[in-house]
Design a protein around this motif. Structure first.
Motif, PDB file in Angstrom:
ATOM      1  N   GLN A   1       0.578  -1.405   0.406  1.00  0.00           N
ATOM      2  CA  GLN A   1       0.057  -0.319  -0.578  1.00  0.00           C
ATOM      3  C   GLN A   1       0.820   1.366   0.009  1.00  0.00           C
ATOM      4  O   GLN A   1       0.311   2.211  -0.742  1.00  0.00           O
ATOM      5  CB  GLN A   1      -0.979   0.081   1.118  1.00  0.00           C
ATOM      6  N   ILE A   2       1.550   1.144   0.910  1.00  0.00           N
ATOM      7  CA  ILE A   2       3.041   2.237   0.544  1.00  0.00           C
ATOM      8  C   ILE A   2       3.255   2.787  -0.666  1.00  0.00           C
ATOM      9  O   ILE A   2       3.410   3.877  -0.987  1.00  0.00           O
ATOM     10  CB  ILE A   2       4.076   2.357   2.010  1.00  0.00           C
ATOM     11  N   ASN A   3       3.422   1.305  -1.787  1.00  0.00           N
ATOM     12  CA  ASN A   3       4.738   1.517  -2.680  1.00  0.00           C
ATOM     13  C   ASN A   3       3.524   2.063  -3.786  1.00  0.00           C
ATOM     14  O   ASN A   3       3.634   3.804  -4.042  1.00  0.00           O
ATOM     15  CB  ASN A   3       4.434   0.524  -2.726  1.00  0.00           C
ATOM     16  N   ARG A   4       1.817   1.846  -3.316  1.00  0.00           N
ATOM     17  CA  ARG A   4       1.631   2.261  -4.395  1.00  0.00           C
ATOM     18  C   ARG A   4       0.819   3.842  -4.138  1.00  0.00           C
ATOM     19  O   ARG A   4       0.438   4.684  -5.228  1.00  0.00           O
ATOM     20  CB  ARG A   4       0.188   1.674  -4.488  1.00  0.00           C
ATOM     21  N   TYR A   5       0.474   4.062  -2.818  1.00  0.00           N
ATOM     22  CA  TYR A   5      -0.089   5.914  -2.268  1.00  0.00           C
ATOM     23  C   TYR A   5       1.441   6.106  -2.822  1.00  0.00           C
ATOM     24  O   TYR A   5       1.761   7.677  -2.363  1.00  0.00           O
ATOM     25  CB  TYR A   5      -0.242   5.737  -0.756  1.00  0.00           C
ATOM     26  N   THR A   6       2.730   6.018  -2.079  1.00  0.00           N
ATOM     27  CA  THR A   6       4.144   6.759  -2.776  1.00  0.00           C
ATOM     28  C   THR A   6       3.854   6.915  -4.043  1.00  0.00           C
ATOM     29  O   THR A   6       4.372   8.390  -4.845  1.00  0.00           O
ATOM     30  CB  THR A   6       5.427   6.180  -1.909  1.00  0.00           C
ATOM     31  N   ASP A   7       3.703   5.891  -4.622  1.00  0.00           N
ATOM     32  CA  ASP A   7       3.231   6.230  -6.287  1.00  0.00           C
ATOM     33  C   ASP A   7       2.996   7.678  -7.139  1.00  0.00           C
ATOM     34  O   ASP A   7       3.328   8.263  -7.728  1.00  0.00           O
ATOM     35  CB  ASP A   7       3.298   5.198  -6.907  1.00  0.00           C
ATOM     36  N   THR A   8       1.342   7.195  -6.484  1.00  0.00           N
ATOM     37  CA  THR A   8      -0.148   8.454  -6.674  1.00  0.00           C
ATOM     38  C   THR A   8       0.693   9.483  -6.506  1.00  0.00           C
ATOM     39  O   THR A   8       0.636  10.750  -6.537  1.00  0.00           O
ATOM     40  CB  THR A   8      -0.329   8.044  -5.919  1.00  0.00           C
ATOM     41  N   MET A   9       1.392   9.836  -4.802  1.00  0.00           N
ATOM     42  CA  MET A   9       1.703  11.115  -4.634  1.00  0.00           C
ATOM     43  C   MET A   9       2.703  11.944  -5.257  1.00  0.00           C
ATOM     44  O   MET A   9       2.752  12.930  -5.902  1.00  0.00           O
ATOM     45  CB  MET A   9       2.191  10.965  -3.315  1.00  0.00           C
ATOM     46  N   ALA A  10       3.902  11.667  -5.284  1.00  0.00           N
ATOM     47  CA  ALA A  10       5.073  11.681  -6.052  1.00  0.00           C
ATOM     48  C   ALA A  10       4.563  12.085  -8.107  1.00  0.00           C
ATOM     49  O   ALA A  10       5.093  13.279  -8.193  1.00  0.00           O
ATOM     50  CB  ALA A  10       5.866  10.511  -6.446  1.00  0.00           C
ATOM     51  N   GLU A  11       3.467  11.229  -8.079  1.00  0.00           N
ATOM     52  CA  GLU A  11       2.838  11.903  -9.643  1.00  0.00           C
ATOM     53  C   GLU A  11       2.111  12.788  -9.701  1.00  0.00           C
ATOM     54  O   GLU A  11       2.516  13.854 -10.533  1.00  0.00           O
ATOM     55  CB  GLU A  11       1.880  10.639 -10.566  1.00  0.00           C
ATOM     56  N   LEU A  12       0.700  12.688  -8.676  1.00  0.00           N
ATOM     57  CA  LEU A  12       0.458  14.020  -8.312  1.00  0.00           C
ATOM     58  C   LEU A  12       1.119  15.487  -7.813  1.00  0.00           C
ATOM     59  O   LEU A  12       1.377  16.174  -8.420  1.00  0.00           O
ATOM     60  CB  LEU A  12      -0.278  13.691  -6.987  1.00  0.00           C
ATOM     61  N   LYS A  13       2.687  15.115  -7.227  1.00  0.00           N
ATOM     62  CA  LYS A  13       3.570  16.508  -7.436  1.00  0.00           C
ATOM     63  C   LYS A  13       3.601  16.777  -8.261  1.00  0.00           C
ATOM     64  O   LYS A  13       4.112  17.920  -8.433  1.00  0.00           O
ATOM     65  CB  LYS A  13       4.654  16.177  -6.314  1.00  0.00           C
ATOM     66  N   ALA A  14       4.308  15.723  -9.134  1.00  0.00           N
ATOM     67  CA  ALA A  14       5.208  16.291 -10.134  1.00  0.00           C
ATOM     68  C   ALA A  14       4.403  17.001 -11.785  1.00  0.00           C
ATOM     69  O   ALA A  14       4.557  17.682 -12.270  1.00  0.00           O
ATOM     70  CB  ALA A  14       6.125  14.703 -11.050  1.00  0.00           C
ATOM     71  N   ALA A  15       2.978  16.507 -11.085  1.00  0.00           N
ATOM     72  CA  ALA A  15       2.243  16.502 -11.959  1.00  0.00           C
ATOM     73  C   ALA A  15       1.789  18.773 -11.751  1.00  0.00           C
ATOM     74  O   ALA A  15       1.424  19.300 -13.025  1.00  0.00           O
ATOM     75  CB  ALA A  15       0.883  16.389 -12.621  1.00  0.00           C
TER      76      ALA A  15
END
Length: 97
Positions: free
Chosen positions: A15-29
């Motif tokens: 779950q941490i791996n999935r959530y950190t992927d999502t958060m990093a992508e959102l911040k990058a966007a």
């Protein structure tokens, strides 16, 4: 009231791996840069917040594990954002979406 968010440690890590992927992508966007100071300072702050201020130490080993995983989450979020930014530099800019 008992609430079990995760079946086991492996499930929590996934779950941490999935959530950190999502958060990093959102911040990058959103164009967020890589705040090195946050990558260094947020993990220990998160650990102490969970373990001491929210009294995770009262939960024994489970509280310690959750506090460490909370710190890992904070670090990975910014490390993955850094990885995205490095990839953009190599590719010549942010990806088109």
């Amino acid at each position: 009231l008992l609430h079990y968010s995760y079946r086991d440690i492996a499930h929590h890590v996934r779950q941490i791996n999935r959530y950190t992927d999502t958060m990093a992508e959102l911040k990058a966007a959103r164009g967020v840069g890589v705040p090195l100071l946050r990558m260094i300072s947020y993990p220990p702050v998160k650990f102490f917040k969970m373990y001491l201020f929210r009294m995770g130490f009262l939960d024994g080993p489970q509280g310690l594990i959750l506090a460490v995983l909370g710190a890992v989450y904070e670090f990975l979020k910014y490390a993955k954002l850094w990885e995205i930014r490095v990839g953009e530099k190599r590719a010549g800019g942010p990806p088109d979406k």
